[in-house]
Design a protein around this motif. Structure first.
Motif, PDB file in Angstrom:
ATOM      1  N   VAL A 179       4.382   6.879   4.512  1.00 46.87           N
ATOM      2  CA  VAL A 179       3.897   5.589   5.020  1.00 46.87           C
ATOM      3  C   VAL A 179       4.860   4.474   4.648  1.00 46.87           C
ATOM      4  N   ASN A 180       6.000   4.871   4.104  1.00 43.35           N
ATOM      5  CA  ASN A 180       6.922   3.891   3.542  1.00 43.35           C
ATOM      6  C   ASN A 180       7.285   2.775   4.513  1.00 43.35           C
ATOM      7  N   LEU A 181       7.556   3.151   5.781  1.00 39.32           N
ATOM      8  CA  LEU A 181       7.989   2.123   6.724  1.00 39.32           C
ATOM      9  C   LEU A 181       6.899   1.086   6.947  1.00 39.32           C
ATOM     10  N   GLY A 182       5.654   1.525   6.904  1.00 34.15           N
ATOM     11  CA  GLY A 182       4.557   0.591   7.105  1.00 34.15           C
ATOM     12  C   GLY A 182       4.347  -0.329   5.926  1.00 34.15           C
ATOM     13  N   SER A 183       4.749   0.160   4.756  1.00 32.96           N
ATOM     14  CA  SER A 183       4.527  -0.609   3.540  1.00 32.96           C
ATOM     15  C   SER A 183       5.164  -1.988   3.634  1.00 32.96           C
ATOM     16  N   HIS A 184       6.342  -2.057   4.223  1.00 33.62           N
ATOM     17  CA  HIS A 184       7.044  -3.333   4.368  1.00 33.62           C
ATOM     18  C   HIS A 184       6.412  -4.190   5.471  1.00 33.62           C
ATOM     19  N   ARG A 185       5.505  -3.580   6.245  1.00 36.00           N
ATOM     20  CA  ARG A 185       4.816  -4.323   7.308  1.00 36.00           C
ATOM     21  C   ARG A 185       3.394  -4.652   6.885  1.00 36.00           C
ATOM     22  N   ASP A 186       3.136  -4.637   5.588  1.00 34.82           N
ATOM     23  CA  ASP A 186       1.802  -4.969   5.088  1.00 34.82           C
ATOM     24  C   ASP A 186       0.742  -3.970   5.513  1.00 34.82           C
ATOM     25  N   VAL A 187       1.138  -2.757   5.879  1.00 34.50           N
ATOM     26  CA  VAL A 187       0.154  -1.709   6.115  1.00 34.50           C
ATOM     27  C   VAL A 187      -0.210  -1.141   4.745  1.00 34.50           C
ATOM     28  N   VAL A 203       6.098   3.945  17.119  1.00 31.49           N
ATOM     29  CA  VAL A 203       5.269   5.063  16.670  1.00 31.49           C
ATOM     30  C   VAL A 203       5.938   5.660  15.441  1.00 31.49           C
ATOM     31  N   VAL A 204       5.211   5.659  14.347  1.00 33.53           N
ATOM     32  CA  VAL A 204       5.751   6.202  13.098  1.00 33.53           C
ATOM     33  C   VAL A 204       5.234   7.622  12.945  1.00 33.53           C
ATOM     34  N   ALA A 205       6.114   8.564  13.199  1.00 34.88           N
ATOM     35  CA  ALA A 205       5.746   9.982  13.101  1.00 34.88           C
ATOM     36  C   ALA A 205       6.688  10.617  12.100  1.00 34.88           C
ATOM     37  N   THR A 206       6.607  10.081  10.901  1.00 32.81           N
ATOM     38  CA  THR A 206       7.594  10.421   9.878  1.00 32.81           C
ATOM     39  C   THR A 206       7.161  11.578   8.998  1.00 32.81           C
ATOM     40  N   GLY A 207       6.032  12.194   9.328  1.00 32.60           N
ATOM     41  CA  GLY A 207       5.639  13.388   8.601  1.00 32.60           C
ATOM     42  C   GLY A 207       5.061  13.103   7.231  1.00 32.60           C
ATOM     43  N   ALA A 208       5.025  14.140   6.438  1.00 34.82           N
ATOM     44  CA  ALA A 208       4.481  14.044   5.085  1.00 34.82           C
ATOM     45  C   ALA A 208       5.382  14.836   4.156  1.00 34.82           C
ATOM     46  N   LEU A 209       5.333  14.481   2.895  1.00 37.48           N
ATOM     47  CA  LEU A 209       6.149  15.173   1.891  1.00 37.48           C
ATOM     48  C   LEU A 209       5.234  15.946   0.951  1.00 37.48           C
ATOM     49  N   GLU A 210       5.683  17.151   0.639  1.00 36.68           N
ATOM     50  CA  GLU A 210       4.861  18.000  -0.218  1.00 36.68           C
ATOM     51  C   GLU A 210       5.013  17.573  -1.674  1.00 36.68           C
ATOM     52  N   ARG A 211       3.887  17.580  -2.371  1.00 35.87           N
ATOM     53  CA  ARG A 211       3.888  17.132  -3.762  1.00 35.87           C
ATOM     54  C   ARG A 211       4.077  18.296  -4.723  1.00 35.87           C
ATOM     55  N   THR A 212       4.477  17.950  -5.916  1.00 39.01           N
ATOM     56  CA  THR A 212       4.502  18.948  -6.982  1.00 39.01           C
ATOM     57  C   THR A 212       3.439  18.555  -8.003  1.00 39.01           C
ATOM     58  N   VAL A 213       3.508  19.166  -9.153  1.00 38.77           N
ATOM     59  CA  VAL A 213       2.522  18.947 -10.212  1.00 38.77           C
ATOM     60  C   VAL A 213       3.303  18.781 -11.502  1.00 38.77           C
ATOM     61  N   ALA A 214       2.777  17.970 -12.390  1.00 37.05           N
ATOM     62  CA  ALA A 214       3.417  17.838 -13.701  1.00 37.05           C
ATOM     63  C   ALA A 214       2.961  18.975 -14.601  1.00 37.05           C
ATOM     64  N   PHE A 215       3.905  19.737 -15.068  1.00 38.96           N
ATOM     65  CA  PHE A 215       3.624  20.757 -16.096  1.00 38.96           C
ATOM     66  C   PHE A 215       4.926  21.005 -16.838  1.00 38.96           C
ATOM     67  N   ALA A 216       4.863  21.704 -17.934  1.00 35.62           N
ATOM     68  CA  ALA A 216       6.037  21.853 -18.792  1.00 35.62           C
ATOM     69  C   ALA A 216       7.136  22.632 -18.063  1.00 35.62           C
ATOM     70  N   GLY A 217       8.300  22.066 -18.041  1.00 37.02           N
ATOM     71  CA  GLY A 217       9.432  22.756 -17.417  1.00 37.02           C
ATOM     72  C   GLY A 217       9.405  22.716 -15.903  1.00 37.02           C
ATOM     73  N   ASN A 218       8.643  21.779 -15.315  1.00 41.36           N
ATOM     74  CA  ASN A 218       8.538  21.753 -13.844  1.00 41.36           C
ATOM     75  C   ASN A 218       9.805  21.257 -13.162  1.00 41.36           C
ATOM     76  N   ALA A 242       2.200  -3.928  16.445  1.00 44.45           N
ATOM     77  CA  ALA A 242       2.267  -2.791  17.373  1.00 44.45           C
ATOM     78  C   ALA A 242       2.923  -1.617  16.669  1.00 44.45           C
ATOM     79  N   LEU A 243       2.212  -1.118  15.687  1.00 46.73           N
ATOM     80  CA  LEU A 243       2.742  -0.085  14.809  1.00 46.73           C
ATOM     81  C   LEU A 243       1.686   1.011  14.738  1.00 46.73           C
ATOM     82  N   HIS A 244       2.067   2.212  15.128  1.00 48.65           N
ATOM     83  CA  HIS A 244       1.080   3.285  15.261  1.00 48.65           C
ATOM     84  C   HIS A 244       1.542   4.518  14.523  1.00 48.65           C
ATOM     85  N   PHE A 245       0.736   4.967  13.594  1.00 52.36           N
ATOM     86  CA  PHE A 245       1.085   6.166  12.826  1.00 52.36           C
ATOM     87  C   PHE A 245       0.560   7.397  13.548  1.00 52.36           C
TER      88      PHE A 245
END
Lengths: 423, 91, 982
Positions: free
Chosen positions: C415-423, C284-299, C442-445
């Motif tokens: 989703v990084n871990l799944g990426s190597h599993r062709d998810v 079970v992949v319960a690895t959460g999510a990461l918050e994004r930022t935005v591109a702007f000057a001086g970010n 047998a991989l469940h997010f």
């Protein structure tokens, strides 16, 4: 095509980088080409470049199922050397190294060929003698930079290798090629693509070959995901998937198996290793260098089973890490950033094919095992020569499919007819 | 890790085994002509997908096995002794 | 950024103060802090410098996705570069410092490179540095390599020690029914669900506390504690400080457990880290999510961080990251952190891009339809420029003073871990995020990793994933969970702002770089990544990749899915190479094989050497002797009197069964069917392709019983080969093979006085006279001490010689009998070097000659091949190239000037041929005491006959030296074999 130079970089810097244009076009496929190269990897792109540059053949297409340079060219450990000893390889790889030395200028694209020395560690007097045989041959055949180093010289050049009493296999010296080194793999793909494109070659990305149309012993056209393309001559350069294309052309078996090779890169570090260092002892096989960005780039053996998937498994990750620690024990706290895999054409003697085929207008470039990167310039050069002249130059006359029937196995390792043993 | 269900040892990591070669190859008699041996020793279909191959349980029972496997997904469909007599005995 | 420690709150232990060093100065924190939270509380806004422009960087996150606070931890040989301060647990005495800066990260001389940033666009180095500027004149690589030296020094990030890592690591193995990765609300629930259903569960958490997102919300702490207690009760195996760094084939996961990285004085018996190979029935992949930022000057300025990170510092670590906070938001998730920061005493303004934002929490000002276009402040944000959307972009909308700018621009599931599993990650336009696609494994997010944003449904998602992992049908909750839709935002540009806006701040990849890549045709994701280095820094694009894709999509005028996404490669976070090597380091790199006589040999003065994995006696120096003196004396002694050599490492294979003789007859080139019982025969076996594989003697011990010997290094391969032949090719043969190498201690006793030496050690009744045991005879023997074994009259040295095989444990006893008798007769112990001398004199081949490219004929053994039967390799050895007369053949070599010497590895050629491939090579050289000069073995085109009367030269340019040699028969001493037969 804008000529690249410090001046142009300066000028564009002042203009906010707005004056650059595409490094290669994105053309629509034409109905017919004089030559179609299947495979937009390093060898395919180089072939197209030299067809145009050396032979004036410019009505050429390179078909790439994904994005150019995205196969093994985009995922290798970038070592360039010519320390081969079997006659066919000796001349071929030395020619390749000579092409490398001027490649940036030839392409007007900095491929960053860094002639930083390739140091093959030796662990016993017998191994030193075996290496000396090959390096003596190199000296005698146009490779003046082949050297045998004793321990004192080696310690002076690379002081932080494991010379200590806890080394399982003590280092006794090294076989060194000082003109060897590393190059920037992506730049090679892009440089050849830009050079070929500028000379009129069409580079067709996202163009996968789905069928081969034949008329007797000739190929008439290739069916692709971007339509039917007629071809005067066809060159296959699709390492890893040669067998699939070969069978699509109705040609049966090949002396090739596809195997998986992993590669590894660490986090970027300040300069830690200034040369390419390799060794092979006790069943281990390892090579390492540091990229200009600072990552330690390293690798070892195949995953030891046939594979068409670009991902490896943990046993080799451990194996390669053990080898790394055995010669550079300072790497313990250096962290692995990424590991990935590529599919290799492993041939039955470890040497490649640049040859004619049972079909009159089909030419084959394949079987590079996992040494294809360093071969890129010569591979393109001589494959183009073969396609242009429709007969092999003596340089590549032994790189044929029938060499096994003749008993001419070009076997650098002496490993025999087992594809996986020719890493 | 590919996991192989060895008929003698149970499911084990592939690192215990050594991949042998193409299991679809039939080696000719020792006195067969050179051409037949050439094809058997050097030529491979090298299919992408489901294949039959030989593996050796090197660090286990040391039995040679015939494995049906997918070379893209690494799914393993069957593992049987390569020795036909043993395979039959286990059926 | 004017961060301060709050008076109360957080999960830190305020009763345990912790002292640590930052850039050499003492600083303080509390137990439960990370290095980042302690640095923040200690007033260090600038803690890093960027890769290319050396821009000052502060803390940008509260986790492993960190791009700014990247430091070096530890001193000397224990210095670890590139540590994310946000994931480093604080401990007493921790010593950390900034990196990629001189003299330090606050004042970095390298920042002048930022002044030239306009020239250092993506890929600029491909366009110059080739030759002499400005037009790149010249050829070759000389100029480039000068530039390269400068580039290498400027690049890199931290510096690694050149000293060996003093710490130990280990590897370990585990298996479980269900592996749960991540212990946020989804992971906890998944683990509990599976464990309460009786499954064996492993729960891994990279943090040093369970809870994930719950740790940042004090209102959840009680519930979290209850869950943790329930997990323990249910028997879940919890692994803290453990990262699942990769998922591999067939349910195997790689974990790295940081065992002592958080301890001030670790138990020296503990490894620093441990890499686990876990075989899980389901994951079970319960690895959460990461918050994004935005591109702007001086970010990238210090004082810009994600909103969730700011809230985490306030709630979990009791550090308020800023007093005047601006939060730039485009979705509902900003409002929790806004309330937290306001509640902690900060003045909070939310700029919500959306026209209809939610109600403002207490103490929070919300400005709808606004976002941020620019951040100012050299070493920390001092003010931000607001922007409002207009047609085709944004326009400036005034300034706000602040000391902290938080970004809440949406979430990217891990989703990084799944990426190597062709998810495949698939783009959900409504949620403006990538979601994991289906897996055939047998991989469940679960939870936020599956795009479920609200906590309650995260738990439900975890429960459903656990049920699916147990083979039950359980629909997953729909992704999403916000009341109001997100307003996707990736970049804010206002017309007159030209400062850099960063997409990948760690690698200094800017929005302009992405557009440049587009302009130059690097439009596929993988080309974009490689050309700009976007996503290739130590965070592997965890935060920046989506922005880069969005900018490329915009440039192409297409949707994000059309650009695609890169395949994330393992490891998820970087893993120490030391940990991956585990205990297989130093002398344990590879197994060491010792013969049963190892200690005996050492006690009798042996100097050892490696032969494959074996340790073997090399020579036995007497006082004042080096190897050169010792081996010549030993070889001479064998020829004159007697010598004893440990040959236990030779491979020994028992070949037994009714068809054993037939089997050997097929394997070897020469006949074995008629080998009499009690006789040995030298055999050579070929590979399928007709080249020599191995050689050795095989003894017929009985009608159906043989003992095969192999070379030391070939033993393993020969054994595998025999098993393959019997099981896959010739199943009709009733033969069993077993390796018995380790069962025997074996010695060769060689020399004219060998028989009398042995006779003196035999029990009454053992007869080894010529009549009883002629040349190549094999017999049982009984030593005077009662030990029984085999004795064979075989010779590698060319002298009358015997090999004695006794059970391994009886080996030293045998030596105690033999050695005094040999010594009494003027004999010696001899090692590999003298063995080499003796065999070179005789022209016997070893691995130095049989290099895998040598045929039977090349080795001068062609006459051994039987013409009456077929054998392995017989067909393919008849190929045309292998039957050429001019192939290099085995020869002996004498220096023309008998006082001269030459070296193995020299190239043989005709006089005058100073260049070219030559005619052959030298494989082995020795000083022959029997002949009184140096001799060698080698291969030369056509063999000795072709060079009769013609001199050759042994050329050794790499080591210096060239020697004229005579090409002779390889049988250089006692060619008719009289000495060994006599």
């Amino acid at each position: 095509m804008t000529r690249f130079s410090a001046w142009e970089v300066f000028r564009q810097g002042l203009r906010g980088q707005t004056g650059w244009s595409r490094q290669w076009r994105d053309p629509e496929p034409k109905a017919r080409y004089d030559v179609v190269i299947v495979g937009g990897g390093l060898h395919g792109l180089a072939t197209a470049f030299y067809l145009a540059e050396n032979h004036g053949i410019t009505n050429v297409a390179v078909l790439e199922k994904g994005w150019i340079g995205g196969g093994n060219g985009g995922r290798n450990t970038t070592i360039v050397r010519s320390n081969y000893a079997q006659p066919a390889n000796r001349r071929f790889y030395e020619h390749s190294l000579r092409l490398w030395e001027d490649l940036s200028h030839e392409l007007n694209y900095n491929v960053m060929f860094s002639q930083r020395s390739h140091i093959a560690l030796q662990h016993s007097p017998g191994a030193m003698d075996r290496a000396a045989r090959n390096y003596n041959l190199m000296r005698r055949t146009g490779t003046p930079d082949a050297e045998i180093w004793g321990l004192d010289r080696l310690r002076a050049e690379v002081p932080h290798l494991n010379y200590g009493p806890d080394a399982r296999f003590p280092i006794v010296g090294a076989a060194v090629q000082t003109r060897a080194g590393t190059a920037r793999h992506d730049a090679v793909a892009w440089g050849y693509a830009r050079g070929a494109d500028g000379r009129g070659v069409d580079i067709l990305q996202n163009c996968e070959v789905t069928g081969v149309a034949r008329d007797g012993d000739r190929i008439t056209a290739l069916e692709t995901t971007r339509g039917r393309i007629e071809a005067g001559r066809v060159g296959f350069a699709v390492a890893g998937h040669t067998s699939q294309l070969w069978q699509m052309a109705g040609l049966g078996g090949l002396p090739i198996e596809s195997h998986l090779l992993q590669a590894f890169v660490s986090e970027p570090l300040k300069p830690l290793l200034d040369q390419v260092v390799v060794f092979g002892v006790g069943g281990a096989h390892f090579y390492i260098s540091q990229s200009d960005k600072g990552g330690m780039v390293f690798g070892g053996d195949l995953d030891w089973y046939k594979s068409f998937s670009q991902r490896g498994n943990l046993p080799i990750v451990h194996d390669v890490s053990e080898a790394a620690m055995s010669i550079l024990p300072c790497l313990g706290r250096v962290k692995l950033l990424r590991h990935w895999g590529g599919v290799m054409d492993m041939s039955m003697d470890g040497s490649p094919f640049i040859c004619r085929t049972p079909l009159r207008n089909l030419y084959l470039n394949a079987g590079w095992n996992y040494g294809g990167f360093k071969a890129t310039p010569a591979s393109g050069w001589w494959f183009a020569d073969l396609i242009a002249n429709e007969r092999p130059d003596p340089m590549v006359a032994d790189y044929t499919l029938d060499r096994f029937a003749r008993g001419l196995q070009i076997d650098e390792r002496g490993a025999g007819a087992d594809a996986k043993l020719h890493g | 890790m590919i996991r192989l269900d060895c008929p003698f040892c149970g499911t084990r990591d592939h690192a215990e085994f050594a991949y042998g070669g193409d299991g679809s190859v039939t080696y000719p008699p020792l006195d067969a002509p050179t051409g037949a041996w050439h094809d058997a020793v050097f030529l491979r279909d090298n299919p992408k997908g489901r294949v039959v191959e030989t593996w050796h349980h090197l660090h286990g029972c040391r039995m040679w096995l015939r494995v049906e496997r997918d070379t893209v997904t690494h799914e393993v469909f069957s593992v049987r002794p390569a020795h036909p007599g043993l395979a039959e005995a286990l059926e | 950024m004017t961060a301060r420690r709050l008076d109360a709150g957080g999960r830190i232990d305020r009763t345990r103060r912790i002292r640590f060093a930052w850039d050499g100065a003492e600083a303080r924190g509390f137990a439960g802090d990370t290095l980042a939270s302690a640095l923040m509380a200690s007033g260090h806004p600038v803690v890093g410098r960027s890769f290319k422009y050396h821009r000052p960087r502060g803390i940008m996150s509260a986790g492993v996705e960190e791009s700014g606070a990247i430091v070096t931890v530890g001193e000397g040989a224990r210095a670890e570069p590139n540590v994310k301060a946000t994931a480093q647990e604080l401990y007493e005495g921790l010593s950390a410092r900034g990196q990629n800066a001189w003299p330090n990260v606050r004042w970095d001389a390298g920042s002048v490179s930022g002044l030239f940033g306009r020239f250092f666009a993506a890929g600029f180095y491909y366009k110059t540095f080739m030759g002499l500027p400005p037009f790149e004149w010249g050829r070759g690589t000389g100029l480039w390599m000068r530039y390269e030296a400068l580039i290498r020094r400027a690049a890199g990030m931290g510096a690694a020690s050149r000293e060996p890592d003093p710490d130990a690591y280990e590897t370990a193995h585990a298996r479980c029914d269900v592996l749960v990765v991540g212990s946020g609300p989804a992971g906890l629930r998944a683990a509990l669900t599976a464990a309460e259903a009786g499954r064996d569960v492993i729960l891994v958490e990279q943090d040093f506390e369970l809870g994930g997102d719950l740790l940042s919300d004090p209102s959840e702490w009680a519930a979290r504690d209850e869950m943790v207690a329930a997990l323990e009760k249910a028997g879940v195996r919890v692994m803290l400080r453990t990262t699942a760094f990769g998922l591999y084939d067939h349910g195997v996961a790689g974990l790295v457990e940081r065992v002592t990285d958080h301890l001030a004085a670790p138990d020296p018996a503990l490894p620093r880290q441990r890499v686990w190979t876990v075989r899980a029935g389901a994951t079970v992949v319960a690895t959460g999510a990461l918050e994004r930022t935005v591109a702007f000057a001086g970010n990238d300025r210090p004082g810009v961080m994600t909103a969730q990170a700011a809230a985490t510092y306030a709630t979990r670590f009791g550090v308020l990251p800023g007093e005047r906070v601006v939060i730039a938001a485009n979705n509902d998730s900003a409002y929790g952190p806004a309330a937290v920061l306001a509640g902690a005493g900060a003045e909070v303004t939310v700029l919500d891009l959306r026209d209809a934002p939610p109600d403002a929490p207490d103490g929070v000002t919300v400005r709808a339809g606004r976002t941020v276009a620019e951040a100012h402040g050299a070493r920390g944000v001092t003010r931000v420029r607001m922007a409002r959307p207009v047609r085709d972009g944004f326009a400036g909308a005034g300034w706000l003073d602040c000391d902290l700018l938080c970004m809440a621009a949406g979430w990217t599931p891990v989703v990084n871990l799944g990426s190597h599993r062709d998810v495949r990650a698939t783009w959900d336009a409504g949620l403006a995020t990538f979601l994991p696609g289906p897996s055939r494994e047998a991989l469940h997010f679960a939870g936020a990793a599956a795009g479920v944003w609200d906590r309650a449904r995260c738990a439900a998602s975890g429960e459903a994933a656990a049920k699916r992992a147990m083979g039950e049908a359980a629909p997953a909750p729909e992704p999403g969970g916000w009341e109001r839709p997100i307003a996707p935002l990736y970049e804010v540009r206002v017309p007159d702002v030209t400062r850099k806006s960063f997409v990948d701040p760690q690698h200094d990849v800017t929005a302009s770089d992405v557009r440049l890549a587009h302009r130059e045709g690097f439009v596929s994701v993988e080309h974009l990544k490689r050309y700009t280095t976007l996503g290739m820094a130590t965070d592997q694009g965890k935060v920046g990749n989506v922005i880069g894709l969005a900018l490329m999509a915009e440039a192409l005028g297409r949707e994000i899915p059309a650009v695609g996404t890169t395949r994330f490669r393992p490891p998820y976070t970087p893993v120490s190479i030391g940990a991956l090597a585990g205990r297989s380091v130093g002398t344990h790199f590879r197994p060491t094989r010792r013969t049963p006589l190892h200690d005996w040999n050492l006690a009798h003065g042996a100097t050892m050497t490696d032969a494959g994995l074996w340790r073997r006696p090399w020579f036995y120096p007497r006082a004042g002797e080096g190897i050169a003196e010792a081996y010549v004396r030993e070889a001479a002694t064998v020829r004159e009197a007697v010598g004893i050599c440990d040959v236990s490492s030779l491979g020994k294979i028992a070949v037994q069964g009714p068809d054993a003789a037939e089997f050997l007859n097929r394997v070897y080139v020469n006949g074995f069917l008629k080998l009499p019982i009690g006789k040995a025969r030298y055999g050579v076996m070929l590979r399928d392709d007709g080249f020599v594989m191995d050689d050795g003697t095989t003894w017929r011990l009985g009608e159906e019983e043989f003992l095969m010997t192999t070379t030391t290094t070939g033993a393993g391969r020969v054994m595998v080969w025999l098993e393959e032949l019997l099981q896959t090719r010739w199943p009709e043969l009733r033969v069993h093979v077993a390796s018995t190498t380790d069962a025997w201690a074996s010695v060769s006793v060689a020399g004219p006085r060998s028989r009398e030496t042995i006779e003196a050690c035999l029990a009454d009744g053992s007869d080894i006279s010529d009549a009883a045991l002629p040349f190549m005879g094999v017999a049982r023997m009984r030593l005077a001490n009662g030990t029984e074994g085999w004795i064979a009259r075989i010779s590698f040295s060319g002298e009358r010689a015997f090999e004695l095989f006794v059970p391994a444990l009886d080996g030293p006893g045998m030596m105690d009998l033999l050695w005094p008798e040999a010594e009494r007769r003027g004999g010696c112990l001899y090692g590999l070097e003298a063995l080499g001398t003796l065999r070179i004199e005789k022209g016997h081949v070893t691995g130095a000659e049989l290099d895998g490219r040598v045929t039977l004929d090349d080795a001068g053994l062609g006459r051994m091949a039987s013409t009456k039967k077929a054998f392995v390799g017989d067909a393919l050895r008849r190929r045309s190239e292998l039957e050429r007369d001019d192939r290099p053949r085995l020869v002996g070599l004498f220096p023309k000037d008998r006082s001269a010497t030459f070296k193995a590895g020299s190239i043989l050629h005709a006089p005058g041929e100073a260049e070219g491939m030559g005619a052959g090579w030298v494989t082995a050289v020795t000083h022959s005491p029997a002949l009184g000069h140096w001799i060698g073995l080698g291969f030369i085109s056509g063999g000795a006959a072709a060079w009769d009367g013609r001199p050759a030269v042994a050329d050794d340019p790499t080591r210096g030296g060239s020697c004229e040699v005579e090409v002779v028969s390889p049988h250089m001493f006692d060619a008719d074999g009289g000495r060994m037969r006599g």
